[in-house]
Design a protein around this motif. Structure first.
Motif, PDB file in Angstrom:
ATOM      1  N   ILE A 174      21.299  52.480  26.746  1.00  0.00           N
ATOM      2  CA  ILE A 174      21.313  51.221  27.495  1.00  0.00           C
ATOM      3  C   ILE A 174      20.816  51.363  28.925  1.00  0.00           C
ATOM      4  N   GLU A 175      20.431  52.560  29.321  1.00  0.00           N
ATOM      5  CA  GLU A 175      19.933  52.739  30.689  1.00  0.00           C
ATOM      6  C   GLU A 175      18.757  51.798  30.935  1.00  0.00           C
ATOM      7  N   ASN A 176      18.869  51.024  32.019  1.00  0.00           N
ATOM      8  CA  ASN A 176      17.814  50.085  32.448  1.00  0.00           C
ATOM      9  C   ASN A 176      17.678  48.866  31.540  1.00  0.00           C
ATOM     10  N   LEU A 177      18.638  48.639  30.651  1.00  0.00           N
ATOM     11  CA  LEU A 177      18.615  47.442  29.804  1.00  0.00           C
ATOM     12  C   LEU A 177      19.638  46.443  30.347  1.00  0.00           C
ATOM     13  N   LYS A 178      19.171  45.368  30.919  1.00  0.00           N
ATOM     14  CA  LYS A 178      20.048  44.441  31.632  1.00  0.00           C
ATOM     15  C   LYS A 178      20.822  43.494  30.726  1.00  0.00           C
ATOM     16  N   ASN A 179      20.329  43.267  29.500  1.00  0.00           N
ATOM     17  CA  ASN A 179      21.013  42.306  28.620  1.00  0.00           C
ATOM     18  C   ASN A 179      22.050  42.955  27.717  1.00  0.00           C
ATOM     19  N   ILE A 180      22.339  44.243  27.950  1.00  0.00           N
ATOM     20  CA  ILE A 180      23.301  44.978  27.110  1.00  0.00           C
ATOM     21  C   ILE A 180      24.550  45.306  27.933  1.00  0.00           C
ATOM     22  N   LYS A 181      25.716  45.010  27.381  1.00  0.00           N
ATOM     23  CA  LYS A 181      26.977  45.401  28.007  1.00  0.00           C
ATOM     24  C   LYS A 181      27.639  46.472  27.148  1.00  0.00           C
ATOM     25  N   LEU A 182      28.045  47.556  27.781  1.00  0.00           N
ATOM     26  CA  LEU A 182      28.733  48.633  27.072  1.00  0.00           C
ATOM     27  C   LEU A 182      30.206  48.634  27.453  1.00  0.00           C
ATOM     28  N   PHE A 183      31.070  48.470  26.453  1.00  0.00           N
ATOM     29  CA  PHE A 183      32.514  48.550  26.650  1.00  0.00           C
ATOM     30  C   PHE A 183      32.976  49.901  26.119  1.00  0.00           C
ATOM     31  N   GLN A 184      33.514  50.736  26.994  1.00  0.00           N
ATOM     32  CA  GLN A 184      33.971  52.068  26.622  1.00  0.00           C
ATOM     33  C   GLN A 184      35.502  52.048  26.507  1.00  0.00           C
TER      34      GLN A 184
ATOM     35  N   LYS B 292      14.649  60.720  10.760  1.00  0.00           N
ATOM     36  CA  LYS B 292      13.747  61.322  11.739  1.00  0.00           C
ATOM     37  C   LYS B 292      12.743  60.313  12.293  1.00  0.00           C
ATOM     38  N   LEU B 293      12.445  59.292  11.504  1.00  0.00           N
ATOM     39  CA  LEU B 293      11.373  58.358  11.864  1.00  0.00           C
ATOM     40  C   LEU B 293      11.864  57.059  12.495  1.00  0.00           C
ATOM     41  N   ILE B 294      13.043  56.581  12.080  1.00  0.00           N
ATOM     42  CA  ILE B 294      13.525  55.272  12.528  1.00  0.00           C
ATOM     43  C   ILE B 294      14.480  55.452  13.701  1.00  0.00           C
ATOM     44  N   LYS B 295      14.182  54.775  14.808  1.00  0.00           N
ATOM     45  CA  LYS B 295      14.944  54.906  16.048  1.00  0.00           C
ATOM     46  C   LYS B 295      15.539  53.556  16.443  1.00  0.00           C
ATOM     47  N   PRO B 296      16.774  53.270  16.055  1.00  0.00           N
ATOM     48  CA  PRO B 296      17.389  51.997  16.437  1.00  0.00           C
ATOM     49  C   PRO B 296      17.405  51.758  17.946  1.00  0.00           C
ATOM     50  N   LYS B 297      17.508  52.825  18.737  1.00  0.00           N
ATOM     51  CA  LYS B 297      17.537  52.640  20.196  1.00  0.00           C
ATOM     52  C   LYS B 297      16.237  52.026  20.703  1.00  0.00           C
ATOM     53  N   ASP B 298      15.136  52.282  20.015  1.00  0.00           N
ATOM     54  CA  ASP B 298      13.868  51.671  20.404  1.00  0.00           C
ATOM     55  C   ASP B 298      13.862  50.170  20.108  1.00  0.00           C
ATOM     56  N   ILE B 299      14.509  49.785  19.003  1.00  0.00           N
ATOM     57  CA  ILE B 299      14.634  48.351  18.685  1.00  0.00           C
ATOM     58  C   ILE B 299      15.533  47.684  19.715  1.00  0.00           C
ATOM     59  N   LEU B 300      16.612  48.376  20.095  1.00  0.00           N
ATOM     60  CA  LEU B 300      17.549  47.847  21.088  1.00  0.00           C
ATOM     61  C   LEU B 300      16.828  47.465  22.380  1.00  0.00           C
ATOM     62  N   SER B 301      15.869  48.267  22.771  1.00  0.00           N
ATOM     63  CA  SER B 301      15.163  48.028  24.026  1.00  0.00           C
ATOM     64  C   SER B 301      14.237  46.817  23.962  1.00  0.00           C
ATOM     65  N   LYS B 302      14.006  46.291  22.764  1.00  0.00           N
ATOM     66  CA  LYS B 302      13.058  45.179  22.597  1.00  0.00           C
ATOM     67  C   LYS B 302      13.726  43.836  22.348  1.00  0.00           C
ATOM     68  N   ILE B 303      15.019  43.818  22.050  1.00  0.00           N
ATOM     69  CA  ILE B 303      15.668  42.541  21.754  1.00  0.00           C
ATOM     70  C   ILE B 303      16.111  41.853  23.047  1.00  0.00           C
ATOM     71  N   THR B 304      16.224  40.535  22.975  1.00  0.00           N
ATOM     72  CA  THR B 304      16.562  39.755  24.167  1.00  0.00           C
ATOM     73  C   THR B 304      17.895  39.027  24.044  1.00  0.00           C
ATOM     74  N   GLN B 305      18.488  39.035  22.862  1.00  0.00           N
ATOM     75  CA  GLN B 305      19.752  38.324  22.662  1.00  0.00           C
ATOM     76  C   GLN B 305      20.890  39.000  23.432  1.00  0.00           C
ATOM     77  N   PRO B 306      21.906  38.234  23.836  1.00  0.00           N
ATOM     78  CA  PRO B 306      23.101  38.839  24.442  1.00  0.00           C
ATOM     79  C   PRO B 306      23.693  39.878  23.494  1.00  0.00           C
ATOM     80  N   THR B 307      23.893  41.074  23.995  1.00  0.00           N
ATOM     81  CA  THR B 307      24.321  42.185  23.134  1.00  0.00           C
ATOM     82  C   THR B 307      25.459  42.955  23.791  1.00  0.00           C
ATOM     83  N   VAL B 308      26.482  43.240  22.997  1.00  0.00           N
ATOM     84  CA  VAL B 308      27.569  44.098  23.473  1.00  0.00           C
ATOM     85  C   VAL B 308      27.655  45.323  22.573  1.00  0.00           C
ATOM     86  N   ILE B 309      27.957  46.452  23.187  1.00  0.00           N
ATOM     87  CA  ILE B 309      28.223  47.690  22.460  1.00  0.00           C
ATOM     88  C   ILE B 309      29.646  48.110  22.790  1.00  0.00           C
ATOM     89  N   ILE B 310      30.419  48.424  21.758  1.00  0.00           N
ATOM     90  CA  ILE B 310      31.788  48.917  21.941  1.00  0.00           C
ATOM     91  C   ILE B 310      31.825  50.331  21.388  1.00  0.00           C
TER      92      ILE B 310
END
Length: 278
Positions: free
Chosen positions: A228-238, A193-211
């Motif tokens: 990933i909405e509005n996060l430019k350094n994240i690529k989502l592969f569906q 309930k307390l820990i939100k990985p998506k919030d950490i995702l929005s703060k990192i700057t490294q090249p990141t891919v999500i599959i």
């Protein structure tokens, strides 16, 4: 101790858990990947995905580090010791000991981290904590919002795991059944309930891919899409018709032609992301 290009280590966390670590390192490798597994599996991941990936990486002259989180595999602890915070501590302990594991450590310009499902949170935490050391992030079917994924009834699995009956039993016994073998402590639910990985995702700057598979029955793909909405350094592969992991929706054993194709597509995407700086 060595066996078939694998070196085995033990490392102890600050809070006293001995972790089992396996390193596969080609003699002339110049890049290393740290693989963080999901919940209720071990360092090899579900259907040995990470074990096969480490062999695939070795053939590409890339080193890999796999380890069992506390309460999993050959590491210390039982399932009630499993926690989100604990997994982050475990992952940081391995990273801080990386020079002990890798003979070519001085040749590497940092390391690249892969996190699957539950392991995504630890991967992101490493990226945030060590921005100069962690060079890229790869996430497979990531748990980016534990509460929405498992506590809000968004899937059949979530409804079975967390409902009025299981909640009542949890408050009576202090634990809740995740699957047939894993009893999680009530503290784990409060962490969700307390820990939100998506919030950490929005703060990192490294090249990141999500599959993420479009038919994931445990972590709906919509959670990654929103994150990933509005996060430019994240690529989502569906990947169409893929379930949680690499298997197509009707192939739980991961042996179909489509599942095997998915697996190698995942490997290629993760390696390409890690090799961007070379």
């Amino acid at each position: 101790m060595k066996h078939s290009n694998i070196t085995f280590y033990k490392v102890t966390t600050p809070d006293g858990f001995s972790l089992d670590v396996e390193v596969t390192e080609p003699a002339s490798s110049k890049i290393a990947l740290l693989l963080i597994h999901g919940l209720s599996v071990d360092k090899n991941e579900y259907l040995n995905l990470y074990l096969e990936f480490s062999k695939f990486l070795f053939d590409k002259n890339i080193a890999s580090i796999r380890f069992d989180l506390r309460g999993h595999g050959k590491s210390d602890g039982n399932s009630r010791d499993i926690s989100i915070i604990g997994s982050i501590i475990d992952s940081k302990t391995v990273v801080k000991s990386i020079h002990k594991f890798l003979k070519n450590c001085r040749k590497y310009n940092g390391i690249h981290v892969i996190g699957t499902s539950f392991g995504a949170c630890s991967a992101l935490s490493l990226a945030k904590s060590y921005p100069s050391k962690i060079r890229s992030i790869g996430l497979l079917a990531p748990g980016l919002d534990f509460e929405e994924t498992l506590l809000m009834g968004k899937s059949e699995f979530a409804c079975t795991f967390y409902n009025e009956v299981t909640k009542k039993n949890m408050f009576r016994t202090g634990q809740i059944l995740f699957d047939e073998q894993i009893w999680l402590d009530i503290r784990f639910i409060e962490e969700m309930k307390l820990i939100k990985p998506k919030d950490i995702l929005s703060k990192i700057t490294q090249p990141t891919v999500i599959i993420h598979g479009t038919k994931d029955q445990i972590v709906p793909i919509e959670i990654s899409q929103k994150a990933i909405e509005n996060l430019k350094n994240i690529k989502l592969f569906q990947i169409e018709n893929m379930d949680h992991g690499f298997m197509e929706i009707r192939d739980p054993d991961g042996t179909s032609e489509v599942s095997l194709k998915n697996k190698h597509q995942i490997f290629d995407i993760l390696i390409e992301n890690a090799l961007q700086e070379f």
